[in-house]
Design a protein around this motif. Structure first.
Motif, PDB file in Angstrom:
ATOM      1  N   GLN A  15      17.037  67.749 -22.032  1.00 47.22           N
ATOM      2  CA  GLN A  15      17.048  69.204 -22.078  1.00 47.22           C
ATOM      3  C   GLN A  15      17.899  69.732 -20.931  1.00 47.22           C
ATOM      4  N   ALA A  16      18.758  70.687 -21.254  1.00 41.16           N
ATOM      5  CA  ALA A  16      19.571  71.400 -20.261  1.00 41.16           C
ATOM      6  C   ALA A  16      20.329  70.455 -19.333  1.00 41.16           C
ATOM      7  N   LEU A  17      21.024  69.471 -19.921  1.00 38.19           N
ATOM      8  CA  LEU A  17      21.820  68.555 -19.111  1.00 38.19           C
ATOM      9  C   LEU A  17      22.998  69.297 -18.493  1.00 38.19           C
ATOM     10  N   THR A  18      23.298  68.957 -17.258  1.00 40.09           N
ATOM     11  CA  THR A  18      24.491  69.515 -16.628  1.00 40.09           C
ATOM     12  C   THR A  18      25.709  68.766 -17.178  1.00 40.09           C
ATOM     13  N   PRO A  19      26.891  69.315 -17.036  1.00 42.36           N
ATOM     14  CA  PRO A  19      28.088  68.590 -17.480  1.00 42.36           C
ATOM     15  C   PRO A  19      28.221  67.215 -16.809  1.00 42.36           C
ATOM     16  N   GLU A  20      27.817  67.113 -15.547  1.00 43.50           N
ATOM     17  CA  GLU A  20      27.890  65.835 -14.838  1.00 43.50           C
ATOM     18  C   GLU A  20      26.896  64.824 -15.425  1.00 43.50           C
ATOM     19  N   GLN A  21      25.688  65.278 -15.725  1.00 40.16           N
ATOM     20  CA  GLN A  21      24.685  64.387 -16.314  1.00 40.16           C
ATOM     21  C   GLN A  21      25.132  63.914 -17.697  1.00 40.16           C
ATOM     22  N   ARG A  22      25.668  64.831 -18.468  1.00 41.62           N
ATOM     23  CA  ARG A  22      26.164  64.481 -19.809  1.00 41.62           C
ATOM     24  C   ARG A  22      27.282  63.447 -19.709  1.00 41.62           C
ATOM     25  N   ALA A  23      28.201  63.653 -18.775  1.00 44.36           N
ATOM     26  CA  ALA A  23      29.308  62.709 -18.577  1.00 44.36           C
ATOM     27  C   ALA A  23      28.777  61.338 -18.149  1.00 44.36           C
ATOM     28  N   ARG A  75       1.218  53.430 -19.484  1.00 43.58           N
ATOM     29  CA  ARG A  75       2.189  52.809 -18.578  1.00 43.58           C
ATOM     30  C   ARG A  75       3.613  53.040 -19.069  1.00 43.58           C
ATOM     31  N   ALA A  76       3.810  52.937 -20.371  1.00 42.48           N
ATOM     32  CA  ALA A  76       5.147  53.143 -20.940  1.00 42.48           C
ATOM     33  C   ALA A  76       5.619  54.579 -20.733  1.00 42.48           C
ATOM     34  N   GLU A  77       4.758  55.547 -21.005  1.00 41.26           N
ATOM     35  CA  GLU A  77       5.136  56.949 -20.793  1.00 41.26           C
ATOM     36  C   GLU A  77       5.423  57.224 -19.317  1.00 41.26           C
ATOM     37  N   THR A  78       4.616  56.657 -18.442  1.00 38.43           N
ATOM     38  CA  THR A  78       4.821  56.841 -17.010  1.00 38.43           C
ATOM     39  C   THR A  78       6.163  56.240 -16.577  1.00 38.43           C
ATOM     40  N   ALA A  79       6.486  55.066 -17.083  1.00 31.78           N
ATOM     41  CA  ALA A  79       7.761  54.428 -16.741  1.00 31.78           C
ATOM     42  C   ALA A  79       8.945  55.237 -17.274  1.00 31.78           C
ATOM     43  N   ALA A  80       8.828  55.767 -18.481  1.00 31.22           N
ATOM     44  CA  ALA A  80       9.901  56.588 -19.048  1.00 31.22           C
ATOM     45  C   ALA A  80      10.097  57.851 -18.211  1.00 31.22           C
ATOM     46  N   ARG A  81       9.003  58.508 -17.870  1.00 28.10           N
ATOM     47  CA  ARG A  81       9.088  59.711 -17.023  1.00 28.10           C
ATOM     48  C   ARG A  81       9.730  59.394 -15.671  1.00 28.10           C
ATOM     49  N   ALA A  82       9.328  58.282 -15.080  1.00 30.48           N
ATOM     50  CA  ALA A  82       9.863  57.889 -13.770  1.00 30.48           C
ATOM     51  C   ALA A  82      11.369  57.661 -13.848  1.00 30.48           C
ATOM     52  N   TRP A  83      11.830  56.991 -14.910  1.00 31.53           N
ATOM     53  CA  TRP A  83      13.266  56.743 -15.073  1.00 31.53           C
ATOM     54  C   TRP A  83      14.013  58.065 -15.203  1.00 31.53           C
ATOM     55  N   LEU A  84      13.526  58.949 -16.049  1.00 32.07           N
ATOM     56  CA  LEU A  84      14.174  60.248 -16.257  1.00 32.07           C
ATOM     57  C   LEU A  84      14.139  61.095 -14.983  1.00 32.07           C
ATOM     58  N   ASP A  85      12.982  61.159 -14.337  1.00 39.77           N
ATOM     59  CA  ASP A  85      12.830  61.971 -13.132  1.00 39.77           C
ATOM     60  C   ASP A  85      13.698  61.448 -11.989  1.00 39.77           C
ATOM     61  N   SER A  86      13.805  60.136 -11.861  1.00 35.91           N
ATOM     62  CA  SER A  86      14.588  59.562 -10.761  1.00 35.91           C
ATOM     63  C   SER A  86      16.073  59.887 -10.891  1.00 35.91           C
ATOM     64  N   ARG A  87      16.507  60.194 -12.089  1.00 33.25           N
ATOM     65  CA  ARG A  87      17.912  60.557 -12.318  1.00 33.25           C
ATOM     66  C   ARG A  87      18.111  62.063 -12.458  1.00 33.25           C
ATOM     67  N   GLY A  88      17.011  62.790 -12.394  1.00 34.12           N
ATOM     68  CA  GLY A  88      17.101  64.239 -12.474  1.00 34.12           C
ATOM     69  C   GLY A  88      17.329  64.788 -13.861  1.00 34.12           C
ATOM     70  N   TYR A  89      17.035  64.005 -14.897  1.00 33.85           N
ATOM     71  CA  TYR A  89      17.217  64.460 -16.278  1.00 33.85           C
ATOM     72  C   TYR A  89      15.995  65.257 -16.729  1.00 33.85           C
ATOM     73  N   ALA A  90      16.232  66.484 -17.150  1.00 34.78           N
ATOM     74  CA  ALA A  90      15.150  67.272 -17.745  1.00 34.78           C
ATOM     75  C   ALA A  90      14.940  66.764 -19.169  1.00 34.78           C
ATOM     76  N   TYR A  91      13.702  66.845 -19.647  1.00 32.60           N
ATOM     77  CA  TYR A  91      13.388  66.353 -20.989  1.00 32.60           C
ATOM     78  C   TYR A  91      12.258  67.178 -21.572  1.00 32.60           C
ATOM     79  N   LYS A  92      12.082  67.029 -22.872  1.00 33.51           N
ATOM     80  CA  LYS A  92      10.984  67.720 -23.549  1.00 33.51           C
ATOM     81  C   LYS A  92      10.469  66.851 -24.681  1.00 33.51           C
ATOM     82  N   ASP A  93       9.308  67.222 -25.194  1.00 36.57           N
ATOM     83  CA  ASP A  93       8.700  66.571 -26.365  1.00 36.57           C
ATOM     84  C   ASP A  93       8.523  65.068 -26.197  1.00 36.57           C
ATOM     85  N   LEU A  94       8.098  64.623 -25.032  1.00 34.99           N
ATOM     86  CA  LEU A  94       7.871  63.200 -24.799  1.00 34.99           C
ATOM     87  C   LEU A  94       6.602  62.771 -25.533  1.00 34.99           C
ATOM     88  N   LYS A  95       6.758  61.812 -26.441  1.00 34.25           N
ATOM     89  CA  LYS A  95       5.630  61.307 -27.241  1.00 34.25           C
ATOM     90  C   LYS A  95       5.738  59.790 -27.345  1.00 34.25           C
TER      91      LYS A  95
END
Length: 117
Positions: A15-23, A75-95
């Motif tokens: 969600q709302a990726l910056t141009p740098e994140q998208r690249a 554990r899987a959801e926590t690991a996915a969140r940690a990976w996304l958060d550590s890179r600063g990627y916003a996300y939504k609808d995590l299931k």
């Protein structure tokens, strides 16, 4: 005691990726291609950011009891969140969706092999 193998799929959308994140994601796309997707203990991420913002993490975990699948999914959801958060990627609808392979239906080939052995 028998160890059960669990496959956990965690899905969401960037969600709302910056141009740098998208690249950055586009530059790493070959490492996250759907055709190389696998269930692993550390989790495998796949996406096609050029087509849509959705992503999928695939995790493999194990446990002894049927109830262990809930902890594995957490554990899987926590690991996915940690990976996304550590890179600063916003996300939504995590299931997440978890499957106990000991409960999975056998394919036609597996049934045939079982009959013949």
């Amino acid at each position: 005691m028998t160890t059960r193998t669990f496959r956990i799929t965690v899905r969401g959308s960037f969600q709302a990726l910056t141009p740098e994140q998208r690249a950055e994601l586009l530059a790493e796309a070959a490492d996250h291609d759907i055709f190389s997707a696998a269930y692993t203990a550390e989790g495998h991420l796949s996406y096609d950011i050029a087509a849509r913002p959705a992503f999928t993490f695939r995790f493999q975990d194990s446990g002894v009891d049927e109830e262990d699948i809930l902890a594995a999914a957490e554990r899987a959801e926590t690991a996915a969140r940690a990976w996304l958060d550590s890179r600063g990627y916003a996300y939504k609808d995590l299931k997440s969706q978890a499957e106990d392979l000991s409960q999975a239906a056998l394919s036609k080939r597996q049934k045939r092999d079982a009959r013949n052995s």
